[in-house]
Motif scaffolding. Structure first.
Motif, PDB file in Angstrom:
ATOM      1  N   THR A 185       0.809  -1.223   0.000  1.00 20.73           N
ATOM      2  CA  THR A 185       0.000   0.000   0.000  1.00 20.73           C
ATOM      3  C   THR A 185       0.841   1.272   0.000  1.00 20.73           C
ATOM      4  OG1 THR A 185      -0.181  -0.266   2.401  1.00 20.73           O
ATOM      5  CG2 THR A 185      -2.049  -0.997   1.082  1.00 20.73           C
ATOM      6  N   PHE A 246      -4.448  -6.410   9.195  1.00 23.14           N
ATOM      7  CA  PHE A 246      -5.685  -6.097   8.489  1.00 23.14           C
ATOM      8  C   PHE A 246      -6.043  -4.634   8.761  1.00 23.14           C
ATOM      9  CE2 PHE A 246      -5.502 -10.511   9.649  1.00 23.14           C
ATOM     10  CZ  PHE A 246      -5.937 -11.198   8.524  1.00 23.14           C
ATOM     11  N   ASN A 247      -6.820  -4.047   7.843  1.00 20.45           N
ATOM     12  CA  ASN A 247      -7.235  -2.659   8.065  1.00 20.45           C
ATOM     13  C   ASN A 247      -8.484  -2.599   8.932  1.00 20.45           C
ATOM     14  OD1 ASN A 247      -9.402  -3.246   6.398  1.00 20.45           O
ATOM     15  ND2 ASN A 247      -8.681  -2.020   4.684  1.00 20.45           N
ATOM     16  N   GLU A 249     -11.437  -2.341   8.199  1.00 24.38           N
ATOM     17  CA  GLU A 249     -12.590  -3.045   7.623  1.00 24.38           C
ATOM     18  C   GLU A 249     -12.347  -4.545   7.514  1.00 24.38           C
ATOM     19  OE1 GLU A 249     -13.079  -1.065   3.918  1.00 24.38           O
ATOM     20  OE2 GLU A 249     -14.007   0.726   4.795  1.00 24.38           O
ATOM     21  N   LYS A 251      -9.879  -6.092   6.002  1.00 24.77           N
ATOM     22  CA  LYS A 251      -9.253  -6.532   4.756  1.00 24.77           C
ATOM     23  C   LYS A 251      -7.755  -6.716   4.974  1.00 24.77           C
ATOM     24  CE  LYS A 251     -12.595  -4.373   1.647  1.00 24.77           C
ATOM     25  NZ  LYS A 251     -12.807  -3.366   0.559  1.00 24.77           N
ATOM     26  N   ASN A 252      -7.224  -7.801   4.395  1.00 30.41           N
ATOM     27  CA  ASN A 252      -5.803  -8.111   4.578  1.00 30.41           C
ATOM     28  C   ASN A 252      -4.941  -7.021   3.951  1.00 30.41           C
ATOM     29  OD1 ASN A 252      -3.242  -9.479   4.727  1.00 30.41           O
ATOM     30  ND2 ASN A 252      -4.371 -11.396   4.842  1.00 30.41           N
ATOM     31  N   ARG A 255      -0.681  -8.870  -0.148  1.00 32.25           N
ATOM     32  CA  ARG A 255      -1.088  -9.712  -1.253  1.00 32.25           C
ATOM     33  C   ARG A 255      -0.530 -11.118  -1.030  1.00 32.25           C
ATOM     34  NH1 ARG A 255      -3.404  -5.613  -1.622  1.00 32.25           N
ATOM     35  NH2 ARG A 255      -3.763  -4.302  -3.453  1.00 32.25           N
ATOM     36  N   GLN A 387      -5.251 -11.162  -3.475  1.00 27.85           N
ATOM     37  CA  GLN A 387      -5.108 -10.805  -2.063  1.00 27.85           C
ATOM     38  C   GLN A 387      -4.686 -12.030  -1.274  1.00 27.85           C
ATOM     39  OE1 GLN A 387      -5.651  -7.997  -0.271  1.00 27.85           O
ATOM     40  NE2 GLN A 387      -6.599  -6.603  -1.730  1.00 27.85           N
ATOM     41  N   PRO A 390      -8.212 -13.775   3.392  1.00 26.09           N
ATOM     42  CA  PRO A 390      -9.022 -12.832   4.178  1.00 26.09           C
ATOM     43  C   PRO A 390      -9.411 -13.447   5.519  1.00 26.09           C
ATOM     44  CG  PRO A 390     -10.391 -13.938   2.560  1.00 26.09           C
ATOM     45  CD  PRO A 390      -8.987 -14.434   2.331  1.00 26.09           C
ATOM     46  N   LYS A 396     -14.533 -12.451  11.745  1.00 25.96           N
ATOM     47  CA  LYS A 396     -14.620 -11.030  11.422  1.00 25.96           C
ATOM     48  C   LYS A 396     -15.232 -10.219  12.563  1.00 25.96           C
ATOM     49  CE  LYS A 396     -15.967  -7.835   7.756  1.00 25.96           C
ATOM     50  NZ  LYS A 396     -16.554  -7.692   6.410  1.00 25.96           N
TER      51      LYS A 396
END
Length: 434
Positions: A185, A246-247, A249, A251-252, A255, A387, A390, A396
């Protein structure tokens, strides 16, 4: 008159007597008793043993070390034979590693001083004790470890390493942020002045005093190019010890493939099918790999999970390793000084598979990283790669509850524009974790 004098004299005697019984002021007249703490290392007290410390030198063996400390070879052979089931002391001593001999203080008056134990330090943390005072005992141990949770903020002027150095924070934090958390990122070679970050991380200490660097990062926040990027560490498999970032939300952050097979490697030559080389008269010589320059001996990592299909040496490739990740992707790592894996071995992302070298056709130390997609060599930087795994639906909800207080804590940390340079061990400790 005489009666008054008698009464006064009696009162004076009572007063003097009372004063004699008054205890001195403890705060001003009595010195505090300082109790010296008994120093214990490797499980042995300096009260009972004299510690003689040294380092394994070229030519040293276990037998030579004990022989020059007055232990005879019949006894040395007996000790080595007894110890080898736990630790083969005859073959595993490495030059440069520290060792300690223990001499019982009860025998220090003897004309010839003999040790009763040999302690070999495999690392700052791990050691092997061979105790031959009475019976021969061999066992492995670890020094006490303490983890201290800390926070840090910074505003980028030139690069993140410089920003951390100004604050007296280990450069290892930069590696974790760049290679483990934000590799896909943020390009840390292109940070902008004014980019800023906040981190909750853990420092590792041995024996409360030996600082060994940043252990891990619990959470991070980075502002870059107008984006606000959160990252939270979370264990997705407690049995296997698998953790990832993870963020907010869920999400990993990464990649399925690492961006680089070496940490902080510099791209010295990109994938280029129209490359012209002066040495060959500027003829087109396609370069189907991406070169990462790094010092000889730098560890080379598998960029994704997979199975080693080649680990050999061939022509201009020199020593190399090739990994099949699935039916779609294969990677290859050229010019190694040596390989660290064998054909048929399964490797995980980040595992060391070899070391940077100059074998084959190469003008300098680097690893040439080649990338296949569906059997065709491609530029890995131009692929839309999948990705990483997850978070499962069942985890989650647990994850979002887990990060809620951590995110609030990150948000409550104020950015500090400028801070005085400090040593690492003087940074304010938020919490000690034993």
């Amino acid at each position: 008159m005489q009666l008054r004098r008698l009464i006064a004299f009696t009162l004076l005697l009572v007063f003097v007597s009372a004063c004699k019984d008054v205890k001195p002021n403890e705060d001003t007249n009595e010195q505090p008793v300082v109790v010296k703490k008994e120093k214990v290392e490797f499980g042995f007290s300096e009260k009972h043993y004299e510690f003689k410390r040294d380092t394994i030198r070229k030519g040293d063996t276990f037998g030579i070390i004990l022989d020059r400390n007055h232990i005879g070879y019949p006894k040395i052979f007996q000790i080595a034979e007894k110890a080898k089931d736990t630790f083969d002391i005859a073959t595993k001593l490495q030059v440069g590693k520290p060792y300690t001999l223990l001499f019982p203080k009860e025998n220090l008056s003897d004309s010839i001083k003999k040790p009763s134990a040999f302690i070999y330090q495999q690392s700052l943390e791990d050691y092997v004790v061979i105790d031959f005072k009475d019976s021969i005992q061999t066992y492995k141990g670890k020094k006490p470890i303490k983890y201290v949770e800390k926070t840090a903020t910074g505003v980028i002027k030139n690069n993140i390493s410089e920003t951390l150095e100004e604050k007296g924070i280990s450069y290892k934090l930069a590696y974790i942020l760049a290679d483990d958390i934000y590799a896909w990122t943020i390009d840390f070679r292109r940070l902008q002045p004014g980019d800023r970050f906040k981190v909750i991380y853990t420092d590792k200490y041995i024996n409360d005093s030996i600082y060994t660097g940043v252990h891990d990062v619990k959470a991070a926040y980075f502002e870059h190019n107008g984006d606000s990027l959160y990252a939270f560490e979370f264990v997705t498999d407690s049995i296997k010890g698998i953790r990832d970032y993870f963020n907010e939300e869920a999400k990993n952050m990464r990649r399925a493939f690492l961006k680089s097979p070496v940490k902080f490697g510099r791209v010295s030559s990109r994938y280029n099918l129209k490359r012209r080389i002066a040495y060959y008269g500027y003829k087109i010589r396609p370069h189907k790999g991406t070169d990462f320059a790094a010092p000889i001996g730098t560890p080379i990592m598998a960029t994704a999970n997979g199975t080693v299909i080649e680990s050999t040496r061939r022509g201009g490739n020199g020593k190399y390793v090739k990994i099949r990740h699935n039916d779609t992707y294969t990677t290859q790592y050229l010019h190694m000084s040596k390989q660290a894996v064998k054909k048929g071995q399964f490797v995980k992302q980040g595992d060391v598979i070899g070391y940077v070298g100059m074998t084959g056709n190469t003008g300098g130390p680097h690893v040439c990283y080649r990338f296949w997609k569906n059997g065709r060599q491609v530029d890995p930087f131009k692929q839309k790669l999948p990705q990483a795994e997850p978070i499962g639906d069942s985890l989650k909800v647990k994850y979002l509850e887990h990060v809620k207080p951590i995110k609030k804590r990150l948000d409550d940390i104020f950015f500090l524009q400028a801070e005085p340079k400090e040593k690492v061990n003087t940074i304010t400790e938020d919490q000690s974790i034993q």
